[in-house]
Motif scaffolding. Sequence first.
Motif, short mmCIF file in Angstrom:
data_model
loop_
_atom_site.label_atom_id
_atom_site.label_comp_id
_atom_site.label_asym_id
_atom_site.label_seq_id
_atom_site.Cartn_x
_atom_site.Cartn_y
_atom_site.Cartn_z
N THR A 112 -22.96 2.85 -9.55
CA THR A 112 -22.00 2.53 -8.49
C THR A 112 -22.71 1.87 -7.31
O THR A 112 -23.87 2.15 -7.03
CB THR A 112 -21.27 3.79 -8.02
OG1 THR A 112 -22.25 4.73 -7.55
CG2 THR A 112 -20.48 4.40 -9.16
N SER A 114 -21.91 0.27 -3.15
CA SER A 114 -21.00 0.05 -2.02
C SER A 114 -21.68 -0.88 -1.03
O SER A 114 -22.83 -0.67 -0.66
CB SER A 114 -20.62 1.38 -1.35
OG SER A 114 -21.78 2.01 -0.81
N THR A 116 -20.80 -3.18 2.64
CA THR A 116 -19.86 -3.53 3.72
C THR A 116 -20.42 -4.69 4.52
O THR A 116 -21.63 -4.89 4.61
CB THR A 116 -19.63 -2.34 4.67
OG1 THR A 116 -20.83 -2.07 5.40
CG2 THR A 116 -19.19 -1.09 3.91
N LEU A 122 -16.73 -4.53 0.38
CA LEU A 122 -16.66 -5.54 -0.67
C LEU A 122 -16.44 -4.86 -2.02
O LEU A 122 -16.62 -3.65 -2.15
CB LEU A 122 -17.96 -6.36 -0.71
CG LEU A 122 -18.37 -7.09 0.56
CD1 LEU A 122 -19.68 -7.85 0.34
CD2 LEU A 122 -17.27 -8.04 1.03
N THR A 123 -16.05 -5.65 -3.02
CA THR A 123 -15.75 -5.11 -4.34
C THR A 123 -16.88 -5.44 -5.31
O THR A 123 -17.22 -6.62 -5.50
CB THR A 123 -14.43 -5.70 -4.88
OG1 THR A 123 -13.37 -5.39 -3.96
CG2 THR A 123 -14.10 -5.11 -6.25
N GLN A 124 -17.47 -4.38 -5.91
CA GLN A 124 -18.54 -4.57 -6.87
C GLN A 124 -18.04 -5.30 -8.10
O GLN A 124 -16.92 -5.08 -8.55
CB GLN A 124 -19.14 -3.22 -7.27
CG GLN A 124 -20.38 -3.32 -8.15
CD GLN A 124 -21.02 -1.95 -8.41
OE1 GLN A 124 -20.56 -0.94 -7.92
NE2 GLN A 124 -22.08 -1.94 -9.19
N TRP A 125 -18.87 -6.18 -8.66
CA TRP A 125 -18.63 -6.99 -9.85
C TRP A 125 -17.62 -8.12 -9.61
O TRP A 125 -17.36 -8.90 -10.52
CB TRP A 125 -18.18 -6.15 -11.05
CG TRP A 125 -19.05 -4.97 -11.35
CD1 TRP A 125 -18.68 -3.67 -11.41
CD2 TRP A 125 -20.47 -4.98 -11.64
NE1 TRP A 125 -19.74 -2.86 -11.72
CE2 TRP A 125 -20.86 -3.65 -11.86
CE3 TRP A 125 -21.42 -5.99 -11.73
CZ2 TRP A 125 -22.17 -3.29 -12.18
CZ3 TRP A 125 -22.72 -5.64 -12.03
CH2 TRP A 125 -23.09 -4.31 -12.26
N THR A 126 -17.06 -8.19 -8.40
CA THR A 126 -16.18 -9.31 -8.06
C THR A 126 -16.75 -10.08 -6.87
O THR A 126 -17.02 -11.28 -6.96
CB THR A 126 -14.76 -8.82 -7.72
OG1 THR A 126 -14.22 -8.12 -8.84
CG2 THR A 126 -13.85 -10.01 -7.39
N ASP A 127 -16.97 -9.36 -5.76
CA ASP A 127 -17.58 -9.99 -4.58
C ASP A 127 -19.10 -10.04 -4.68
O ASP A 127 -19.72 -10.97 -4.15
CB ASP A 127 -17.20 -9.21 -3.32
CG ASP A 127 -15.72 -9.25 -3.03
OD1 ASP A 127 -15.08 -10.28 -3.32
OD2 ASP A 127 -15.19 -8.24 -2.53
#
Length: 377
Positions: A112, A114, A116, A122-127
């Motif tokens: 996981t 996180s 910011t 922000l979104t992991q694996w997307t951003d």
Amino acid sequence: MPGRTPVLMSVIMQATGFSRLARAGTTLLLLSCADSPYHPNGPPVPIATAAELSVLVSALAHDSLRGRRAASAEEQVATDYVATLVEGYGLSPTAGGSFFHDVPGHWRSIGTGSVTVDGSALTQWTDFVPTLPRTSNATLSWDAQAVYAGNFVTASQQLPPGVDVTGRAVVLDGTNGPLLVSLAPDSPLATAGVVFLVAGPVSDQVLPFAQGRRLLAAAALRASLAAPVVLTVTRDVAEQLLGQTLIGMQPGHLGLRTTGVIQVDVEPAPMRNVVAILPGSDPAVADEYVVIGAHLDHIGVQPAADAGTDSIFNGADDNASGSAALLMLARHFADQPTRPRRSLLFIWFAAEEVGLVGSEAFTHAPSIPLASISAFV
């Protein structure tokens, strides 16, 4: 080495692997051994038939062993097979009483995360997509101000004048060409808190690699380098970090504050070399060793093979053939009424295919003093 008689040993191999040798009916021969009863200029000595080699290669390259990938259950089965054979040949284990020499390793994958930017998550694996570091750290974190460092394209290139990356979140634009980032201790980026590599949208081709697990072993496992975290991010995220568009931005521009924590999931990756000793016959030099080695592992299974295709990399030539030849050499010398003067150390190395890991582990923590090795074949 001064004062020691080198041993020269070779085998006749009239093809690139013993799978083809067996079909050709070739016999494994010992050409010469200066430390044995054989005269260096004497006739070749047969030590194994094509049929015997074929049996060994077929066993080690069998589909059930699924390519003997490093740290796999199948590689463990292969080491059990080899250890059982050498024990039956009459060879001895090393001082610890085992034919196995442990090779430490870990499977590591991104867990996981996180991140910011100025308090916004922000979104992991997307951003953002974290890059798995080659260090033993299990938690990667930062709290840093963003700074734009331009297009940093080589490991030896210096940062643009006036760009201070120490403790900062360094943004590098890699959208216009290949980007090579070095995080070695002498790299200009080594003191950064985190590195953001600007790329395009996250693709389906990138995610399986980024989310996969990888082996960490040998010297990298023992290191706890203070290397910065590396993430790839979209252009939108980079502009959010820097507070404006990247178009026309000058290196050294300071942006917003970012925080983050990336967890690295760690699993044991047990590996082991197989090591066997044939004691020498001459007490004066029996504490000296001639090492004869081959690697036992191969590269496993192709994970994305099309349905109905053969996905197993059996590794008959690489290196079931060499492992089989080594077994026959071990049997041959153990069967002789007069053994070589010096002791012979036979090693079937683990994890060669992933970076010579088994041999590195042996030299780092050897079963015998390295200074006692007279030669390696």
